[in-house]
Design a protein around this motif. Structure first.
Motif, PDB file in Angstrom:
ATOM      1  N   ARG A  68       0.826  -1.211   0.000  1.00 46.84           N
ATOM      2  CA  ARG A  68       0.000   0.000   0.000  1.00 46.84           C
ATOM      3  C   ARG A  68       0.857   1.257   0.000  1.00 46.84           C
ATOM      4  O   ARG A  68       0.468   2.281  -0.548  1.00 46.84           O
ATOM      5  N   TYR A  72       1.106   6.745  -6.815  1.00 46.02           N
ATOM      6  CA  TYR A  72      -0.041   7.610  -7.093  1.00 46.02           C
ATOM      7  C   TYR A  72       0.312   9.074  -6.844  1.00 46.02           C
ATOM      8  O   TYR A  72      -0.073   9.955  -7.606  1.00 46.02           O
ATOM      9  N   LEU A  76       1.962   1.792  -3.543  1.00 44.96           N
ATOM     10  CA  LEU A  76       0.795   2.320  -4.241  1.00 44.96           C
ATOM     11  C   LEU A  76       0.633   3.817  -3.980  1.00 44.96           C
ATOM     12  O   LEU A  76       0.444   4.602  -4.915  1.00 44.96           O
ATOM     13  N   GLN A  77       0.735   4.216  -2.724  1.00 44.90           N
ATOM     14  CA  GLN A  77       0.580   5.630  -2.364  1.00 44.90           C
ATOM     15  C   GLN A  77       1.691   6.471  -2.995  1.00 44.90           C
ATOM     16  O   GLN A  77       1.446   7.558  -3.508  1.00 44.90           O
TER      17      GLN A  77
END
Length: 102
Positions: free
Chosen positions: A22, A29, A25-26
């Motif tokens: 995660r 992004y 992912l952060q």
């Protein structure tokens, strides 16, 4: 019995991979948006990872690990709830900011 232990170990490793992923992912992004952002998928990955890790912690009967994952799970669910509520009530958000400004 060894096969069952291996299955739980795999579940724990998958949970840890999702949970750690995660952050990747952060980061990706945020790079895409050119600013620091926490995407909705971050909270879903947090919930899925925490659930898998909580199952593994319960299997291992580790109270420290159980408390850590259960409390984190509550926080991730609450953040997801707040995100959803924020999307349903955009007008109240702008009225709150105008109240703060006066």
């Amino acid at each position: 019995m060894g096969m069952l232990n291996n299955a739980w170990l795999v579940l724990g490793l998958i949970g840890q991979t999702v949970f750690s992923g995660r952050f990747l992912l952060q980061w990706l992004y945020s790079e895409y948006k050119q600013r620091s952002v926490i995407p909705l998928a971050f909270w879903y990955a947090s919930i899925i990872g925490a659930l898998l890790l909580l199952c593994y912690a319960c299997y291992k009967k580790d109270p420290v690990f159980i408390v850590a994952q259960a409390s984190g799970l509550l926080i991730y669910l609450r953040n997801l709830q707040m995100r959803r509520r924020g999307r349903k009530e955009p007008a109240s958000e702008s009225s709150e900011s105008s109240e703060l400004a006066s």
